[in-house]
Scaffold this motif. Structure first.
Motif, PDB file in Angstrom:
ATOM      1  N   ASN A  29       0.721  -1.130  -0.025  1.00  0.00           N
ATOM      2  CA  ASN A  29       0.086   0.105   0.006  1.00  0.00           C
ATOM      3  C   ASN A  29       0.686   1.092   0.112  1.00  0.00           C
ATOM      4  OD1 ASN A  29       1.015   0.154   2.379  1.00  0.00           O
ATOM      5  ND2 ASN A  29      -1.073  -0.112   3.591  1.00  0.00           N
ATOM      6  N   GLY A  30       2.271   1.144  -0.015  1.00  0.00           N
ATOM      7  CA  GLY A  30       2.931   2.172   0.010  1.00  0.00           C
ATOM      8  C   GLY A  30       3.134   3.021   1.258  1.00  0.00           C
ATOM      9  N   ASP A  31       2.609   2.439   2.342  1.00  0.00           N
ATOM     10  CA  ASP A  31       2.720   3.297   3.695  1.00  0.00           C
ATOM     11  C   ASP A  31       4.142   3.217   4.311  1.00  0.00           C
ATOM     12  OD1 ASP A  31       0.029   3.847   3.238  1.00  0.00           O
ATOM     13  OD2 ASP A  31      -0.564   2.458   4.737  1.00  0.00           O
ATOM     14  N   TYR A  32       4.766   2.124   4.081  1.00  0.00           N
ATOM     15  CA  TYR A  32       5.897   1.967   5.087  1.00  0.00           C
ATOM     16  C   TYR A  32       7.180   1.436   4.245  1.00  0.00           C
ATOM     17  CZ  TYR A  32       2.973   2.202   8.643  1.00  0.00           C
ATOM     18  OH  TYR A  32       2.002   2.574   9.941  1.00  0.00           O
ATOM     19  N   LEU A  33       8.320   1.808   4.466  1.00  0.00           N
ATOM     20  CA  LEU A  33       9.613   1.055   3.762  1.00  0.00           C
ATOM     21  C   LEU A  33      10.136   0.475   5.054  1.00  0.00           C
ATOM     22  CD1 LEU A  33      11.119   4.379   2.121  1.00  0.00           C
ATOM     23  CD2 LEU A  33      10.582   2.189   1.217  1.00  0.00           C
ATOM     24  N   TYR A  34      10.921  -0.659   4.587  1.00  0.00           N
ATOM     25  CA  TYR A  34      11.520  -1.417   5.652  1.00  0.00           C
ATOM     26  C   TYR A  34      13.065  -1.513   5.025  1.00  0.00           C
ATOM     27  CZ  TYR A  34       7.077  -2.957   7.196  1.00  0.00           C
ATOM     28  OH  TYR A  34       5.412  -2.800   7.408  1.00  0.00           O
ATOM     29  N   THR A  35      13.977  -0.725   5.933  1.00  0.00           N
ATOM     30  CA  THR A  35      15.310  -0.592   5.278  1.00  0.00           C
ATOM     31  C   THR A  35      16.359  -1.451   6.268  1.00  0.00           C
ATOM     32  OG1 THR A  35      14.567   1.356   4.412  1.00  0.00           O
ATOM     33  CG2 THR A  35      17.181   0.968   4.588  1.00  0.00           C
ATOM     34  N   SER A  36      17.247  -2.249   5.723  1.00  0.00           N
ATOM     35  CA  SER A  36      18.529  -2.730   6.465  1.00  0.00           C
ATOM     36  C   SER A  36      19.146  -1.874   6.789  1.00  0.00           C
ATOM     37  CB  SER A  36      19.159  -3.827   5.803  1.00  0.00           C
ATOM     38  OG  SER A  36      18.124  -5.079   5.511  1.00  0.00           O
ATOM     39  N   ASP A  37      19.566  -1.673   8.140  1.00  0.00           N
ATOM     40  CA  ASP A  37      20.470  -0.677   8.649  1.00  0.00           C
ATOM     41  C   ASP A  37      21.900  -1.541   9.203  1.00  0.00           C
ATOM     42  OD1 ASP A  37      21.857   0.945  10.512  1.00  0.00           O
ATOM     43  OD2 ASP A  37      20.190   1.801  11.565  1.00  0.00           O
ATOM     44  N   LEU A  38      22.788  -1.678   8.023  1.00  0.00           N
ATOM     45  CA  LEU A  38      23.519  -2.795   8.291  1.00  0.00           C
ATOM     46  C   LEU A  38      24.439  -2.755   9.473  1.00  0.00           C
ATOM     47  CD1 LEU A  38      24.591  -5.175   6.036  1.00  0.00           C
ATOM     48  CD2 LEU A  38      26.609  -3.399   5.817  1.00  0.00           C
ATOM     49  N   THR A  39      25.000  -1.626   9.803  1.00  0.00           N
ATOM     50  CA  THR A  39      25.971  -1.616  10.797  1.00  0.00           C
ATOM     51  C   THR A  39      25.300  -1.838  12.355  1.00  0.00           C
ATOM     52  OG1 THR A  39      26.318   0.676  10.361  1.00  0.00           O
ATOM     53  CG2 THR A  39      27.858  -0.946   9.658  1.00  0.00           C
ATOM     54  N   SER A  40      24.043  -1.570  12.377  1.00  0.00           N
ATOM     55  CA  SER A  40      23.288  -1.533  13.544  1.00  0.00           C
ATOM     56  C   SER A  40      22.589  -2.748  14.056  1.00  0.00           C
ATOM     57  CB  SER A  40      22.563  -0.276  13.823  1.00  0.00           C
ATOM     58  OG  SER A  40      23.009   0.945  13.711  1.00  0.00           O
ATOM     59  N   ASN A  41      22.909  -3.638  12.889  1.00  0.00           N
ATOM     60  CA  ASN A  41      22.076  -4.976  13.068  1.00  0.00           C
ATOM     61  C   ASN A  41      20.646  -4.940  13.237  1.00  0.00           C
ATOM     62  OD1 ASN A  41      24.492  -6.549  12.476  1.00  0.00           O
ATOM     63  ND2 ASN A  41      25.033  -6.107  14.590  1.00  0.00           N
ATOM     64  N   GLN A  42      20.113  -4.109  12.489  1.00  0.00           N
ATOM     65  CA  GLN A  42      18.351  -4.016  12.688  1.00  0.00           C
ATOM     66  C   GLN A  42      18.035  -3.601  11.317  1.00  0.00           C
ATOM     67  OE1 GLN A  42      17.777  -0.925  15.644  1.00  0.00           O
ATOM     68  NE2 GLN A  42      18.927   0.734  14.307  1.00  0.00           N
ATOM     69  N   ILE A  43      16.623  -3.777  11.159  1.00  0.00           N
ATOM     70  CA  ILE A  43      15.732  -3.297  10.155  1.00  0.00           C
ATOM     71  C   ILE A  43      14.887  -2.098  10.702  1.00  0.00           C
ATOM     72  CG2 ILE A  43      13.934  -3.966   8.532  1.00  0.00           C
ATOM     73  CD1 ILE A  43      14.975  -6.675   8.361  1.00  0.00           C
ATOM     74  N   ILE A  44      14.862  -1.200   9.968  1.00  0.00           N
ATOM     75  CA  ILE A  44      14.035   0.173  10.504  1.00  0.00           C
ATOM     76  C   ILE A  44      12.772   0.332   9.641  1.00  0.00           C
ATOM     77  CG2 ILE A  44      15.858   1.403  11.421  1.00  0.00           C
ATOM     78  CD1 ILE A  44      15.992   2.805   9.318  1.00  0.00           C
ATOM     79  N   LYS A  45      11.676   0.554  10.254  1.00  0.00           N
ATOM     80  CA  LYS A  45      10.424   0.546   9.617  1.00  0.00           C
ATOM     81  C   LYS A  45      10.249   2.068   9.642  1.00  0.00           C
ATOM     82  CE  LYS A  45       5.555  -0.686   9.856  1.00  0.00           C
ATOM     83  NZ  LYS A  45       4.530  -1.406  11.022  1.00  0.00           N
ATOM     84  N   ILE A  46       9.861   2.688   8.422  1.00  0.00           N
ATOM     85  CA  ILE A  46       9.949   4.175   8.004  1.00  0.00           C
ATOM     86  C   ILE A  46       8.604   4.407   7.507  1.00  0.00           C
ATOM     87  CG2 ILE A  46      10.809   5.973   6.804  1.00  0.00           C
ATOM     88  CD1 ILE A  46      13.433   4.186   6.708  1.00  0.00           C
ATOM     89  N   ASP A  47       7.978   5.323   8.238  1.00  0.00           N
ATOM     90  CA  ASP A  47       6.784   5.963   7.439  1.00  0.00           C
ATOM     91  C   ASP A  47       6.904   6.594   6.192  1.00  0.00           C
ATOM     92  OD1 ASP A  47       4.579   8.193   6.849  1.00  0.00           O
ATOM     93  OD2 ASP A  47       3.556   7.442   8.761  1.00  0.00           O
ATOM     94  N   ALA A  48       6.417   6.132   5.184  1.00  0.00           N
ATOM     95  CA  ALA A  48       6.816   6.588   3.779  1.00  0.00           C
ATOM     96  C   ALA A  48       6.234   8.041   3.398  1.00  0.00           C
ATOM     97  CB  ALA A  48       6.341   5.612   2.645  1.00  0.00           C
ATOM     98  N   ASP A  49       5.332   8.505   4.252  1.00  0.00           N
ATOM     99  CA  ASP A  49       4.908   9.844   3.993  1.00  0.00           C
ATOM    100  C   ASP A  49       5.760  10.896   4.530  1.00  0.00           C
ATOM    101  OD1 ASP A  49       2.919   9.383   2.290  1.00  0.00           O
ATOM    102  OD2 ASP A  49       1.412   9.277   4.156  1.00  0.00           O
ATOM    103  N   THR A  50       6.365  10.630   5.789  1.00  0.00           N
ATOM    104  CA  THR A  50       7.001  11.575   6.458  1.00  0.00           C
ATOM    105  C   THR A  50       8.541  11.347   6.836  1.00  0.00           C
ATOM    106  OG1 THR A  50       6.574  10.488   8.815  1.00  0.00           O
ATOM    107  CG2 THR A  50       5.186  12.170   7.844  1.00  0.00           C
ATOM    108  N   GLY A  51       9.003  10.018   6.643  1.00  0.00           N
ATOM    109  CA  GLY A  51      10.405   9.593   6.792  1.00  0.00           C
ATOM    110  C   GLY A  51      10.745   9.308   8.321  1.00  0.00           C
ATOM    111  N   THR A  52       9.465   9.367   8.889  1.00  0.00           N
ATOM    112  CA  THR A  52       9.762   9.364  10.514  1.00  0.00           C
ATOM    113  C   THR A  52       9.841   7.528  10.692  1.00  0.00           C
ATOM    114  OG1 THR A  52       8.309  10.731  11.003  1.00  0.00           O
ATOM    115  CG2 THR A  52       8.667   9.269  12.889  1.00  0.00           C
ATOM    116  N   ILE A  53      10.850   7.218  11.466  1.00  0.00           N
ATOM    117  CA  ILE A  53      11.068   5.815  11.845  1.00  0.00           C
ATOM    118  C   ILE A  53      10.203   5.480  13.052  1.00  0.00           C
ATOM    119  CG2 ILE A  53      12.767   4.100  12.845  1.00  0.00           C
ATOM    120  CD1 ILE A  53      14.921   5.773  11.942  1.00  0.00           C
ATOM    121  N   VAL A  54       9.230   4.550  12.701  1.00  0.00           N
ATOM    122  CA  VAL A  54       8.220   3.921  13.566  1.00  0.00           C
ATOM    123  C   VAL A  54       8.226   2.707  14.244  1.00  0.00           C
ATOM    124  CG1 VAL A  54       6.642   5.505  12.508  1.00  0.00           C
ATOM    125  CG2 VAL A  54       6.968   3.227  11.643  1.00  0.00           C
ATOM    126  N   GLY A  55       9.383   1.941  13.834  1.00  0.00           N
ATOM    127  CA  GLY A  55       9.654   0.511  14.199  1.00  0.00           C
ATOM    128  C   GLY A  55      10.887   0.228  14.059  1.00  0.00           C
TER     129      GLY A  55
END
Length: 356
Positions: free
Chosen positions: A109-135
């Motif tokens: 639905n285009g609401d979220y991006l899931y990006t690998s944050d390589l050196t921090s060993n995590q995937i971040i969930k981003i609100d695609a409208d605002t760029g806010t990290i939400v998870g």
């Protein structure tokens, strides 16, 4: 078809039907437009890391479902940008605390991006409208490629599936103490529900439409595994031939990859492999795992993306700065498309004509 170019931070757009180049998008629209410190960091950080590693000004680019926004994971800059495809202007920028943002995927639905944050060993969930990290979710170790796909044995909702690289410090596969696995994550709660260990770093992987099988490439391995999601085990392994292009030492493999790129034809009958160190594209019949053909494409084929009609594979050939277009059924190259510096990951999306 949107091809990200790692060496110059641009995205090349090509028509998925005619294979004609359309336009180029710069994922550094803010260059020399921010404050001096921000501009300096955006340029000095990748230059420093590029000295020791491969050039990476752009790791992955995704497109919104309406075809109007490009989301760029800018590799060694360590950030994510949203860019208006029509105007080329930056809409937002997110800077997680990392040296390297890696592959990413966008929700249907285009609401979220899931990006690998390589050196921090995590995937971040981003609100695609605002760029806010939400998870966030922790992934061991060095999260790399991401897919969203329904896995019937894990429920009715789509899973976020990530492959981790494991050791990226030591130059060969003789000693690797870090985990390398597939992780299956609930994209709503960002909780891990299953992990599957592999013998070495997980590289690109392709998932059947029914979610029953995953074809997994592994660091240094000339071939791939078939993982059965219902049985929760590897059911088949396909070894592929080496050519005289393969370096004698594993430490000379480009980013530790013997092969880097795998996809499925639209009808699910064929598996397509980018034989990176062997300089070929390989087509394998999925039913019996027989090798149909190896097609020489040039230096370092690096990714596979099937066209929306399911009939062709787009394969960036990094050492040639070109995209090879292969017809699955005929097992032959049908076109070459010029790209920019270091063509890398390819995604596809329908774009309104007025945007182009």
């Amino acid at each position: 078809m949107f091809t990200g170019n790692a060496k110059d931070g641009t995205v090349s757009l090509s028509d998925a039907e005619t294979f004609e180049p359309i336009k180029s998008i710069d994922t550094y629209p803010d260059q020399n437009k921010e404050d001096k410190l921000e501009d300096s960091l955006d340029h000095s950080t990748p230059k420093l890391l590029n000295t020791f590693l491969r050039e990476n000004y752009l790791e992955h680019a995704n497109v919104s479902p309406d075809g109007r926004t490009l989301y760029a994971s800018r590799g060694h800059v360590g950030d994510i940008l949203a860019i208006d495809i029509e105007t080329g202007e930056k809409l937002w920028e997110t800077d997680p605390v990392t040296l390297r943002t890696d592959h990413q995927v966008i929700s249907d639905n285009g609401d979220y991006l899931y990006t690998s944050d390589l050196t921090s060993n995590q995937i971040i969930k981003i609100d695609a409208d605002t760029g806010t990290i939400v998870g966030k979710v922790s992934i061991r170790n060095f999260p790399h490629g991401n897919h969203l796909h329904q896995i019937p044995s894990l429920g009715n909702e789509k899973m976020l599936i990530n492959g981790s690289l494991g050791n990226m410090v030591y130059p060969d596969s003789n000693w690797d103490p870090l985990p390398h696995q597939l992780s299956f994550v609930d994209p709503e709660s960002m909780q891990t529900v299953r992990t599957v260990d592999f013998e070495n770093g997980v590289r690109p992987f392709a998932i059947t439409e029914d979610g029953q099988k995953i074809y997994v490439q592994i660091s240094y391995f000339h071939g791939f595994h078939e993982y059965d999601t219902k049985k929760d085990r590897i059911t088949r392994t396909r070894y592929l031939p080496k050519t005289n292009h393969v370096p004698e030492r594993e430490r000379d493999f480009p980013v530790q990859s013997a092969h880097h790129g795998i996809g499925l034809s639209g009808d699910g009958k064929y598996i397509y492999v980018a034989g990176t160190t062997s300089w070929y594209a390989a087509i394998i019949r999925r039913a019996d795992f027989e090798l149909v053909e190896t097609i020489p494409v040039g230096k370092y084929p690096y990714w596979v993306q099937t066209t929306p009609d399911g009939d062709h594979a787009f394969v960036p050939v990094r050492g040639e700065n070109e995209i090879s277009v292969i017809n699955y059924a005929n097992a032959e190259e049908v076109a070459r498309i010029p790209a920019s510096g270091g063509p890398h990951v390819i995604e596809s999306e329908t774009v309104p004509e007025e945007v182009l």
